[in-house]
Design an enzyme around this catalytic site. Structure first.
Site, PDB file in Angstrom:
ATOM      1  N   ASP A  33       1.096   5.636   4.300  1.00  0.00           N
ATOM      2  CA  ASP A  33       2.224   4.704   4.397  1.00  0.00           C
ATOM      3  C   ASP A  33       3.212   4.996   3.268  1.00  0.00           C
ATOM      4  O   ASP A  33       2.833   5.270   2.136  1.00  0.00           O
ATOM      5  CB  ASP A  33       1.719   3.260   4.312  1.00  0.00           C
ATOM      6  CG  ASP A  33       2.765   2.269   4.774  1.00  0.00           C
ATOM      7  OD1 ASP A  33       2.583   1.668   5.846  1.00  0.00           O
ATOM      8  OD2 ASP A  33       3.774   2.089   4.055  1.00  0.00           O
ATOM      9  N   ILE A  34       4.485   4.916   3.599  1.00  0.00           N
ATOM     10  CA  ILE A  34       5.537   5.233   2.627  1.00  0.00           C
ATOM     11  C   ILE A  34       5.651   4.162   1.532  1.00  0.00           C
ATOM     12  O   ILE A  34       6.157   4.440   0.440  1.00  0.00           O
ATOM     13  CB  ILE A  34       6.888   5.417   3.367  1.00  0.00           C
ATOM     14  CG1 ILE A  34       7.831   6.289   2.571  1.00  0.00           C
ATOM     15  CG2 ILE A  34       7.516   4.094   3.746  1.00  0.00           C
ATOM     16  CD1 ILE A  34       9.034   6.776   3.364  1.00  0.00           C
ATOM     17  N   ASN A  91      -0.664  -5.175  13.034  1.00  0.00           N
ATOM     18  CA  ASN A  91       0.347  -6.212  13.224  1.00  0.00           C
ATOM     19  C   ASN A  91       0.889  -6.110  14.645  1.00  0.00           C
ATOM     20  O   ASN A  91       1.192  -5.013  15.125  1.00  0.00           O
ATOM     21  CB  ASN A  91       1.482  -6.037  12.218  1.00  0.00           C
ATOM     22  CG  ASN A  91       1.045  -6.340  10.801  1.00  0.00           C
ATOM     23  OD1 ASN A  91       0.289  -7.274  10.573  1.00  0.00           O
ATOM     24  ND2 ASN A  91       1.504  -5.536   9.856  1.00  0.00           N
ATOM     25  N   GLN A  98       5.440  -7.311  12.696  1.00  0.00           N
ATOM     26  CA  GLN A  98       5.402  -5.901  13.080  1.00  0.00           C
ATOM     27  C   GLN A  98       6.817  -5.332  12.971  1.00  0.00           C
ATOM     28  O   GLN A  98       7.740  -5.820  13.625  1.00  0.00           O
ATOM     29  CB  GLN A  98       4.888  -5.736  14.519  1.00  0.00           C
ATOM     30  CG  GLN A  98       4.807  -4.273  14.938  1.00  0.00           C
ATOM     31  CD  GLN A  98       4.296  -4.075  16.370  1.00  0.00           C
ATOM     32  OE1 GLN A  98       3.999  -5.046  17.067  1.00  0.00           O
ATOM     33  NE2 GLN A  98       4.189  -2.821  16.778  1.00  0.00           N
ATOM     34  N   HIS A 104       0.280   0.961  15.804  1.00  0.00           N
ATOM     35  CA  HIS A 104      -0.325   1.638  14.647  1.00  0.00           C
ATOM     36  C   HIS A 104      -1.407   0.768  14.045  1.00  0.00           C
ATOM     37  O   HIS A 104      -1.308  -0.459  14.050  1.00  0.00           O
ATOM     38  CB  HIS A 104       0.712   1.993  13.580  1.00  0.00           C
ATOM     39  CG  HIS A 104       1.612   0.863  13.182  1.00  0.00           C
ATOM     40  ND1 HIS A 104       2.666   0.455  13.973  1.00  0.00           N
ATOM     41  CD2 HIS A 104       1.620   0.070  12.093  1.00  0.00           C
ATOM     42  CE1 HIS A 104       3.297  -0.541  13.377  1.00  0.00           C
ATOM     43  NE2 HIS A 104       2.679  -0.818  12.240  1.00  0.00           N
ATOM     44  N   LEU A 105      -2.417   1.424  13.516  1.00  0.00           N
ATOM     45  CA  LEU A 105      -3.432   0.773  12.697  1.00  0.00           C
ATOM     46  C   LEU A 105      -3.092   1.042  11.244  1.00  0.00           C
ATOM     47  O   LEU A 105      -2.752   2.174  10.876  1.00  0.00           O
ATOM     48  CB  LEU A 105      -4.823   1.349  12.973  1.00  0.00           C
ATOM     49  CG  LEU A 105      -5.384   1.204  14.393  1.00  0.00           C
ATOM     50  CD1 LEU A 105      -6.743   1.884  14.460  1.00  0.00           C
ATOM     51  CD2 LEU A 105      -5.478  -0.257  14.806  1.00  0.00           C
ATOM     52  N   HIS A 106      -3.189   0.013  10.429  1.00  0.00           N
ATOM     53  CA  HIS A 106      -3.159   0.196   8.977  1.00  0.00           C
ATOM     54  C   HIS A 106      -4.611   0.310   8.515  1.00  0.00           C
ATOM     55  O   HIS A 106      -5.455  -0.507   8.915  1.00  0.00           O
ATOM     56  CB  HIS A 106      -2.568  -1.024   8.277  1.00  0.00           C
ATOM     57  CG  HIS A 106      -1.127  -1.298   8.566  1.00  0.00           C
ATOM     58  ND1 HIS A 106      -0.118  -0.955   7.684  1.00  0.00           N
ATOM     59  CD2 HIS A 106      -0.516  -1.888   9.620  1.00  0.00           C
ATOM     60  CE1 HIS A 106       1.050  -1.355   8.187  1.00  0.00           C
ATOM     61  NE2 HIS A 106       0.840  -1.916   9.361  1.00  0.00           N
TER      62      HIS A 106
HETATM   63  P1  AMP Z   1       4.241  -2.918  10.463  1.00  0.00           P
HETATM   64  O1  AMP Z   1       4.891  -4.029   9.686  1.00  0.00           O
HETATM   65  O2  AMP Z   1       2.812  -3.207  10.819  1.00  0.00           O
HETATM   66  O3  AMP Z   1       5.072  -2.488  11.638  1.00  0.00           O
HETATM   67  O4  AMP Z   1       4.145  -1.706   9.459  1.00  0.00           O
HETATM   68  C1  AMP Z   1       5.015  -0.617   9.447  1.00  0.00           C
HETATM   69  C2  AMP Z   1       4.637   0.240   8.269  1.00  0.00           C
HETATM   70  O5  AMP Z   1       5.290   1.478   8.394  1.00  0.00           O
HETATM   71  C3  AMP Z   1       5.033  -0.347   6.916  1.00  0.00           C
HETATM   72  O6  AMP Z   1       3.859  -0.479   6.122  1.00  0.00           O
HETATM   73  C4  AMP Z   1       5.983   0.700   6.344  1.00  0.00           C
HETATM   74  O7  AMP Z   1       5.857   0.863   4.953  1.00  0.00           O
HETATM   75  C5  AMP Z   1       5.585   1.958   7.110  1.00  0.00           C
HETATM   76  N1  AMP Z   1       6.603   2.988   7.246  1.00  0.00           N
HETATM   77  C6  AMP Z   1       7.873   2.835   7.672  1.00  0.00           C
HETATM   78  N2  AMP Z   1       8.505   4.012   7.695  1.00  0.00           N
HETATM   79  C7  AMP Z   1       7.598   4.949   7.287  1.00  0.00           C
HETATM   80  C8  AMP Z   1       7.631   6.357   7.111  1.00  0.00           C
HETATM   81  N3  AMP Z   1       8.752   7.082   7.345  1.00  0.00           N
HETATM   82  N4  AMP Z   1       6.514   6.983   6.686  1.00  0.00           N
HETATM   83  C9  AMP Z   1       5.391   6.279   6.444  1.00  0.00           C
HETATM   84  N5  AMP Z   1       5.287   4.948   6.593  1.00  0.00           N
HETATM   85  C10 AMP Z   1       6.382   4.287   7.018  1.00  0.00           C
END
Ligand code: AMP
Length: 122
Positions: A33-34, A91, A98, A104-106
């Site tokens: 995750d970024i 989420n 979300q 996606h899975l975290h």
């Molecule tokens: P969600 O709130 O469950 O949709 O989580 C989306 C996740 O994507 C967040 O934790 C962001 O930090 C992550 N994210 C967004 N853009 C990128 C990216 N380019 N590379 C890696 N993670 C990302």
């Protein structure tokens, strides 16, 4: 709501945006995750047009679902998360905040993650 093929994870899957890859196979791509919320914070995304856990679980084939979840398990092995444990979260929709409309899975790990979600919500 229909799938937006220009969401950021779709663009990562197409190689238009770079990612810090952990694992990839025919079903899934996993990357860091970024904006990590734990010492280990990895995202696992399916290689298919699914918005959330909801449509993925309803519409994906049994083979694809098994492949995807096995990929997530592979990530935990590659990163050596079994000993300390980890948390998986998906989420789904507005109340869960979300942000990216590609399922996606975290995977969180690397410290004491506390109990579930923030207290005081009920
Ligand atoms: P969600 O709130 O469950 O949709 O989580 C989306 C996740 O994507 C967040 O934790 C962001 O930090 C992550 N994210 C967004 N853009 C990128 C990216 N380019 N590379 C890696 N993670 C990302």
């Amino acid at each position: 709501m229909s799938y937006d093929p220009n969401n950021i994870f779709a663009r990562i899957l197409r190689g238009e945006i770079p990612c810090n890859k952990v694992y990839e196979d025919e079903y899934a791509l996993a990357f860091h995750d970024i904006a990590p919320q734990a010492p280990v914070h990895v995202l696992v995304i399916p290689k298919g047009e699914y918005i959330s856990f909801d449509d993925f679980s309803r519409d994906a084939t049994a083979e694809f679902m098994a492949g995807f979840y096995r990929a997530a398990q592979q990530v935990t092995e590659i990163l050596g998360l079994q000993a300390g444990g980890y948390r998986i979260l998906a989420n789904t929709g507005a109340d869960a905040h979300q942000e990216v409309a590609h399922f996606h899975l975290h995977i969180f790990a690397g410290c004491d993650l506390g109990r579930m979600i923030k207290s005081g919500l009920v």
